[in-house]
Scaffold this motif. Structure first.
Motif, PDB file in Angstrom:
ATOM      1  N   LYS B  61       0.958  -1.102  -0.038  1.00  0.00           N
ATOM      2  CA  LYS B  61      -0.064  -0.019   0.131  1.00  0.00           C
ATOM      3  C   LYS B  61       0.862   1.210  -0.015  1.00  0.00           C
ATOM      4  N   ASP B  62       2.019   1.173   0.804  1.00  0.00           N
ATOM      5  CA  ASP B  62       2.927   2.508   0.589  1.00  0.00           C
ATOM      6  C   ASP B  62       3.420   2.868  -0.346  1.00  0.00           C
ATOM      7  N   LYS B  63       3.350   1.730  -1.277  1.00  0.00           N
ATOM      8  CA  LYS B  63       4.220   2.139  -2.833  1.00  0.00           C
ATOM      9  C   LYS B  63       3.150   2.586  -3.816  1.00  0.00           C
ATOM     10  N   SER B  64       1.811   2.805  -3.447  1.00  0.00           N
ATOM     11  CA  SER B  64       0.806   3.177  -4.561  1.00  0.00           C
ATOM     12  C   SER B  64       0.838   4.500  -4.939  1.00  0.00           C
ATOM     13  N   GLN B  65       0.674   4.601  -6.215  1.00  0.00           N
ATOM     14  CA  GLN B  65       0.916   5.975  -6.695  1.00  0.00           C
ATOM     15  C   GLN B  65      -0.167   6.533  -6.724  1.00  0.00           C
ATOM     16  N   ALA B  66      -0.025   7.918  -6.586  1.00  0.00           N
ATOM     17  CA  ALA B  66      -1.049   9.148  -6.348  1.00  0.00           C
ATOM     18  C   ALA B  66      -2.219   8.856  -7.569  1.00  0.00           C
ATOM     19  N   SER B  67      -1.782   8.500  -8.742  1.00  0.00           N
ATOM     20  CA  SER B  67      -2.742   8.426 -10.009  1.00  0.00           C
ATOM     21  C   SER B  67      -3.867   7.523  -9.698  1.00  0.00           C
ATOM     22  N   TRP B  68      -3.861   6.398  -8.522  1.00  0.00           N
ATOM     23  CA  TRP B  68      -4.752   5.584  -8.640  1.00  0.00           C
ATOM     24  C   TRP B  68      -5.468   5.753  -7.388  1.00  0.00           C
ATOM     25  N   GLU B  69      -6.797   6.206  -7.393  1.00  0.00           N
ATOM     26  CA  GLU B  69      -7.276   6.105  -6.029  1.00  0.00           C
ATOM     27  C   GLU B  69      -7.680   4.827  -5.334  1.00  0.00           C
ATOM     28  N   LEU B  70      -7.469   4.870  -4.245  1.00  0.00           N
ATOM     29  CA  LEU B  70      -7.388   3.701  -3.325  1.00  0.00           C
ATOM     30  C   LEU B  70      -9.155   3.614  -2.897  1.00  0.00           C
ATOM     31  N   VAL B  71      -9.821   2.339  -2.948  1.00  0.00           N
ATOM     32  CA  VAL B  71     -11.040   2.131  -2.537  1.00  0.00           C
ATOM     33  C   VAL B  71     -11.140   1.114  -1.642  1.00  0.00           C
ATOM     34  N   ASP B  72     -12.313   1.100  -0.892  1.00  0.00           N
ATOM     35  CA  ASP B  72     -12.948  -0.211  -0.144  1.00  0.00           C
ATOM     36  C   ASP B  72     -14.006  -0.852  -0.775  1.00  0.00           C
ATOM     37  N   TYR B  73     -14.694  -1.858  -0.007  1.00  0.00           N
ATOM     38  CA  TYR B  73     -15.525  -2.640  -0.891  1.00  0.00           C
ATOM     39  C   TYR B  73     -16.830  -1.819  -0.874  1.00  0.00           C
ATOM     40  N   PRO B  74     -17.130  -0.974  -0.070  1.00  0.00           N
ATOM     41  CA  PRO B  74     -18.347  -0.121  -0.033  1.00  0.00           C
ATOM     42  C   PRO B  74     -18.391   0.967  -1.388  1.00  0.00           C
TER      43      PRO B  74
END
Lengths: 130, 90
Positions: B61-74
């Motif tokens: 997770k720490d390496k994820s790029q800002a161009s990808w929005e992180l989402v949860d199941y809801p």
């Protein structure tokens, strides 16, 4: 409020798809949406056997689906052709194919692709997990 | 009509990309979330999402790029309703 159906083709033990599908199903129900049907196809039907005996510290996917189906009144349907060739049979299919036993979990039903077509017509969204 | 492309295998994004319009959505789940950690997975699509708990499960997770929005199941469920249809690229 929307009506969903799910198409699950993921093998229960060689991919994450069944887990993702269960989590998606639980979440949409928590949000107040409807889940009409979960249709299991290809290797996805393997989860419908009542004879799975995973180690005690692993999740029993069959029981997880069954619990959801019973509590929320959801249809779990396994494709008859995909199931028969993988050795997942109910009593009538066992008799029809002259097999010595049956192993379908009681929370699941065996039916045909027509049930998938109908789910696509009657649901607002059909989401595939493979 | 805009579609949500659900990708669960990192090798499948390049196959799907020619079919994805800039107003469609891409949602990375399962093993495909590793693509969100790499500069090399830049796309022309304006709506890029990755399932946060699958990034956490893989310790990236720490390496994820800002161009990808992180989402949860809801939010995953909401996205399938926001877009007109969803296509799981298997």
């Amino acid at each position: 409020m929307a009506t969903f159906s799910l198409l699950v083709t993921a093998n229960p033990y060689s991919s994450q798809g069944q887990f993702s599908a269960i989590e998606f199903a639980r979440t949409l129900l928590e949000q107040g949406h409807n889940l009409l049907r979960v249709f299991f196809y290809a290797d996805g039907v393997l989860v419908a056997s009542r004879l799975h005996a995973p180690p005690a510290d692993e999740i029993n996917l069959t029981k997880s689906w069954a619990k959801l189906a019973i509590e929320k009144d959801i249809e779990l349907i396994a494709c008859v052709t995909a199931a028969n060739k993988r050795g997942i049979v109910n009593a009538s299919e066992a008799e029809r194919n002259a097999l010595t036993g049956d192993n379908l979990d009681p929370a699941f039903e065996i039916s045909g692709l027509g049930q998938l077509t109908e789910a696509m017509l009657e649901s607002d969204r059909v989401i595939t997990f493979g | 009509m805009n579609s949500l492309y659900i990708i669960n295998n990192p090798q499948k994004l390049s196959e799907a990309l020619p079919f994805i319009g800039e107003n469609d959505g891409i949602l990375l789940i399962e093993d495909a979330v590793v693509l969100a950690t790499s500069d090399s997975a830049q796309t022309h699509c304006k709506n890029q999402f990755a399932l946060e708990e699958d990034l956490i499960a893989r310790g990236v997770k720490d390496k994820s790029q800002a161009s990808w929005e992180l989402v949860d199941y809801p939010r995953f469920v909401e996205l399938t309703l926001t877009f007109d249809k969803s296509i799981t690229w298997l």
